[in-house]
Design a protein around this motif. Sequence first.
Motif, PDB file in Angstrom:
ATOM      1  N   VAL A  67       1.047  -0.849   0.360  1.00 48.89           N
ATOM      2  CA  VAL A  67       0.417   0.185  -0.207  1.00 48.89           C
ATOM      3  C   VAL A  67       0.509   1.429  -0.059  1.00 48.89           C
ATOM      4  O   VAL A  67       0.733   2.304  -0.512  1.00 48.89           O
ATOM      5  CB  VAL A  67      -1.086  -0.063   1.153  1.00 48.89           C
ATOM      6  CG1 VAL A  67      -1.860   1.271   1.317  1.00 48.89           C
ATOM      7  CG2 VAL A  67      -2.122  -0.931   0.747  1.00 48.89           C
ATOM      8  N   GLU A  68       1.900   1.401   0.496  1.00 53.38           N
ATOM      9  CA  GLU A  68       2.681   2.369   1.009  1.00 53.38           C
ATOM     10  C   GLU A  68       3.792   2.468  -0.689  1.00 53.38           C
ATOM     11  O   GLU A  68       3.533   3.881  -1.073  1.00 53.38           O
ATOM     12  CB  GLU A  68       3.880   2.336   1.689  1.00 53.38           C
ATOM     13  CG  GLU A  68       2.940   2.561   3.556  1.00 53.38           C
ATOM     14  CD  GLU A  68       4.536   2.065   4.917  1.00 53.38           C
ATOM     15  OE1 GLU A  68       3.900   2.699   5.495  1.00 53.38           O
ATOM     16  OE2 GLU A  68       5.336   1.578   4.293  1.00 53.38           O
ATOM     17  N   ALA A  69       3.331   1.534  -0.954  1.00 51.36           N
ATOM     18  CA  ALA A  69       5.091   1.169  -2.715  1.00 51.36           C
ATOM     19  C   ALA A  69       3.106   2.208  -2.995  1.00 51.36           C
ATOM     20  O   ALA A  69       3.446   3.336  -4.577  1.00 51.36           O
ATOM     21  CB  ALA A  69       4.768  -0.185  -3.072  1.00 51.36           C
ATOM     22  N   VAL A  70       2.640   1.752  -3.473  1.00 54.94           N
ATOM     23  CA  VAL A  70       1.775   2.304  -4.788  1.00 54.94           C
ATOM     24  C   VAL A  70       0.924   3.436  -3.814  1.00 54.94           C
ATOM     25  O   VAL A  70       1.195   4.432  -5.027  1.00 54.94           O
ATOM     26  CB  VAL A  70       0.292   1.574  -4.737  1.00 54.94           C
ATOM     27  CG1 VAL A  70      -0.998   2.456  -5.248  1.00 54.94           C
ATOM     28  CG2 VAL A  70       0.578  -0.339  -5.371  1.00 54.94           C
ATOM     29  N   SER A  71       1.102   3.877  -3.171  1.00 52.49           N
ATOM     30  CA  SER A  71       0.267   5.119  -2.659  1.00 52.49           C
ATOM     31  C   SER A  71       1.316   6.090  -3.202  1.00 52.49           C
ATOM     32  O   SER A  71       1.194   7.441  -3.030  1.00 52.49           O
ATOM     33  CB  SER A  71      -0.285   5.402  -1.655  1.00 52.49           C
ATOM     34  OG  SER A  71       0.151   4.903   0.127  1.00 52.49           O
ATOM     35  N   GLU A  72       3.044   5.519  -2.437  1.00 53.20           N
ATOM     36  CA  GLU A  72       3.443   6.395  -2.305  1.00 53.20           C
ATOM     37  C   GLU A  72       3.503   7.747  -1.161  1.00 53.20           C
ATOM     38  O   GLU A  72       4.194   8.369  -0.803  1.00 53.20           O
ATOM     39  CB  GLU A  72       3.796   7.528  -3.561  1.00 53.20           C
ATOM     40  CG  GLU A  72       4.051   6.695  -4.787  1.00 53.20           C
ATOM     41  CD  GLU A  72       4.464   7.513  -5.913  1.00 53.20           C
ATOM     42  OE1 GLU A  72       4.993   9.013  -5.862  1.00 53.20           O
ATOM     43  OE2 GLU A  72       4.532   6.674  -7.001  1.00 53.20           O
ATOM     44  N   GLU A  73       2.884   6.870   0.177  1.00 50.24           N
ATOM     45  CA  GLU A  73       3.247   7.494   1.229  1.00 50.24           C
ATOM     46  C   GLU A  73       3.123   6.023   2.574  1.00 50.24           C
ATOM     47  O   GLU A  73       2.461   5.361   2.417  1.00 50.24           O
ATOM     48  CB  GLU A  73       1.456   8.049   1.331  1.00 50.24           C
ATOM     49  CG  GLU A  73       1.086   9.515   0.175  1.00 50.24           C
ATOM     50  CD  GLU A  73       1.825  10.981   1.180  1.00 50.24           C
ATOM     51  OE1 GLU A  73       2.021  10.487   2.429  1.00 50.24           O
ATOM     52  OE2 GLU A  73       1.970  11.815   0.575  1.00 50.24           O
ATOM     53  N   LYS A  74       3.678   7.412   3.737  1.00 51.56           N
ATOM     54  CA  LYS A  74       3.893   6.173   4.603  1.00 51.56           C
ATOM     55  C   LYS A  74       2.240   5.963   5.232  1.00 51.56           C
ATOM     56  O   LYS A  74       1.782   6.926   5.232  1.00 51.56           O
ATOM     57  CB  LYS A  74       4.695   6.888   5.723  1.00 51.56           C
ATOM     58  CG  LYS A  74       6.333   6.878   5.385  1.00 51.56           C
ATOM     59  CD  LYS A  74       5.962   5.440   5.680  1.00 51.56           C
ATOM     60  CE  LYS A  74       8.029   4.512   5.088  1.00 51.56           C
ATOM     61  NZ  LYS A  74       8.654   3.153   4.886  1.00 51.56           N
ATOM     62  N   VAL A  75       1.735   4.781   5.917  1.00 51.71           N
ATOM     63  CA  VAL A  75       0.520   4.595   6.045  1.00 51.71           C
ATOM     64  C   VAL A  75       0.472   4.089   7.242  1.00 51.71           C
ATOM     65  O   VAL A  75       1.682   2.679   7.566  1.00 51.71           O
ATOM     66  CB  VAL A  75      -0.839   3.824   5.538  1.00 51.71           C
ATOM     67  CG1 VAL A  75      -0.769   4.558   4.202  1.00 51.71           C
ATOM     68  CG2 VAL A  75      -0.378   2.423   4.581  1.00 51.71           C
ATOM     69  N   LEU A  76      -0.404   3.895   8.305  1.00 54.71           N
ATOM     70  CA  LEU A  76      -0.747   3.189   9.491  1.00 54.71           C
ATOM     71  C   LEU A  76      -2.703   2.608   9.451  1.00 54.71           C
ATOM     72  O   LEU A  76      -2.865   3.393   8.425  1.00 54.71           O
ATOM     73  CB  LEU A  76      -1.075   4.138  10.370  1.00 54.71           C
ATOM     74  CG  LEU A  76       0.137   5.270  10.951  1.00 54.71           C
ATOM     75  CD1 LEU A  76      -0.222   6.264  12.107  1.00 54.71           C
ATOM     76  CD2 LEU A  76       0.862   3.939  11.454  1.00 54.71           C
ATOM     77  N   CYS A 100     -10.433   6.327   7.114  1.00 51.71           N
ATOM     78  CA  CYS A 100     -10.859   5.642   5.763  1.00 51.71           C
ATOM     79  C   CYS A 100      -9.794   6.559   4.982  1.00 51.71           C
ATOM     80  O   CYS A 100     -10.393   6.431   4.248  1.00 51.71           O
ATOM     81  CB  CYS A 100     -12.108   5.336   5.563  1.00 51.71           C
ATOM     82  SG  CYS A 100     -13.439   4.440   6.824  1.00 51.71           S
ATOM     83  N   GLU A 101      -9.155   7.073   5.898  1.00 55.48           N
ATOM     84  CA  GLU A 101      -8.109   8.612   4.746  1.00 55.48           C
ATOM     85  C   GLU A 101      -7.730   7.786   3.193  1.00 55.48           C
ATOM     86  O   GLU A 101      -8.167   8.329   1.982  1.00 55.48           O
ATOM     87  CB  GLU A 101      -7.668   8.938   4.916  1.00 55.48           C
ATOM     88  CG  GLU A 101      -6.166   9.998   4.523  1.00 55.48           C
ATOM     89  CD  GLU A 101      -5.903  10.343   5.668  1.00 55.48           C
ATOM     90  OE1 GLU A 101      -5.218  12.130   5.608  1.00 55.48           O
ATOM     91  OE2 GLU A 101      -5.306  10.296   6.346  1.00 55.48           O
ATOM     92  N   LEU A 102      -7.424   6.650   3.718  1.00 58.02           N
ATOM     93  CA  LEU A 102      -6.869   5.735   2.338  1.00 58.02           C
ATOM     94  C   LEU A 102      -7.779   4.533   2.268  1.00 58.02           C
ATOM     95  O   LEU A 102      -7.228   3.907   3.943  1.00 58.02           O
ATOM     96  CB  LEU A 102      -5.744   5.848   2.570  1.00 58.02           C
ATOM     97  CG  LEU A 102      -4.517   4.653   0.831  1.00 58.02           C
ATOM     98  CD1 LEU A 102      -5.207   5.854  -0.366  1.00 58.02           C
ATOM     99  CD2 LEU A 102      -3.409   4.368   1.733  1.00 58.02           C
ATOM    100  N   SER A 103      -8.270   3.822   1.736  1.00 58.04           N
ATOM    101  CA  SER A 103      -8.612   2.786   1.407  1.00 58.04           C
ATOM    102  C   SER A 103      -8.935   2.319  -0.034  1.00 58.04           C
ATOM    103  O   SER A 103      -8.339   2.356  -0.605  1.00 58.04           O
ATOM    104  CB  SER A 103     -10.438   2.942   1.505  1.00 58.04           C
ATOM    105  OG  SER A 103     -10.358   4.105   2.523  1.00 58.04           O
ATOM    106  N   LEU A 104      -9.001   0.648   0.363  1.00 54.25           N
ATOM    107  CA  LEU A 104      -8.995  -0.114  -0.776  1.00 54.25           C
ATOM    108  C   LEU A 104     -10.137  -1.106  -0.389  1.00 54.25           C
ATOM    109  O   LEU A 104     -10.783  -1.331   0.357  1.00 54.25           O
ATOM    110  CB  LEU A 104      -8.273  -1.703  -0.814  1.00 54.25           C
ATOM    111  CG  LEU A 104      -6.503  -0.796  -0.496  1.00 54.25           C
ATOM    112  CD1 LEU A 104      -5.719  -0.236  -0.049  1.00 54.25           C
ATOM    113  CD2 LEU A 104      -5.559  -1.674  -1.500  1.00 54.25           C
ATOM    114  N   THR A 105     -11.296  -1.236  -1.233  1.00 50.49           N
ATOM    115  CA  THR A 105     -12.302  -1.908  -1.493  1.00 50.49           C
ATOM    116  C   THR A 105     -11.505  -3.731  -2.358  1.00 50.49           C
ATOM    117  O   THR A 105     -11.305  -3.478  -3.113  1.00 50.49           O
ATOM    118  CB  THR A 105     -13.098  -1.848  -2.087  1.00 50.49           C
ATOM    119  OG1 THR A 105     -14.089  -2.977  -1.783  1.00 50.49           O
ATOM    120  CG2 THR A 105     -13.692  -0.919  -3.373  1.00 50.49           C
TER     121      THR A 105
END
Length: 180
Positions: A67-76, A100-105
């Motif tokens: 998720v971090e690699a695709v979004s190019e953001e660090k996530v929690l 749900c700032e960054l979500s995947l369905t």
Amino acid sequence: MNDGLQARNFLLLPQFISRQRAQALAKSLAQQHATTPMASDTLVPGAPAMYDFLPFVRLLVEKIPQVEAVSEEKVLPTYTYARLYSHGEALRVHEDRDACELSLTLNLDADEPWPIWLKTPAGEAVSVRQQPGDAVMYLGCQTPHWREPFEGQFCTQVFMHYVFAFGTRTYAYFDKKRVR
């Protein structure tokens, strides 16, 4: 942030997990529901839904590097939520809460493709079809999204939610201060 994600509000991630793994996870959720019936969902009345089913929480954490690699953001990570959809059910247009700032369905299994609709920053409504194992990554708090009435008989989806590690919604990691 990934330029494509920022420009469109979403990205399709084909084969985010294998089709076999997706269908095994769907079967696991169905078995859980058979043992302990899930409550009906509020956004999709009548659809059984489950918050933080342990196999999905494991997936949520496992997929952080991707998720971090695709979004190019660090996530929690914040939480997962799964639904078992049936014929005729629909998901009303909505934007998600802060967790749900960054979500995947993630499509786990379905007897026929069922598109998710998302609005781009320009206001264009775009439909995205998924096969089992495909995910759609989207900016949940700013992207109106929905599903039209389902024409198939069954569809199992899991939603995986994150917040940006250095953003304004970090208080929601692990879904702290959860509003039910």
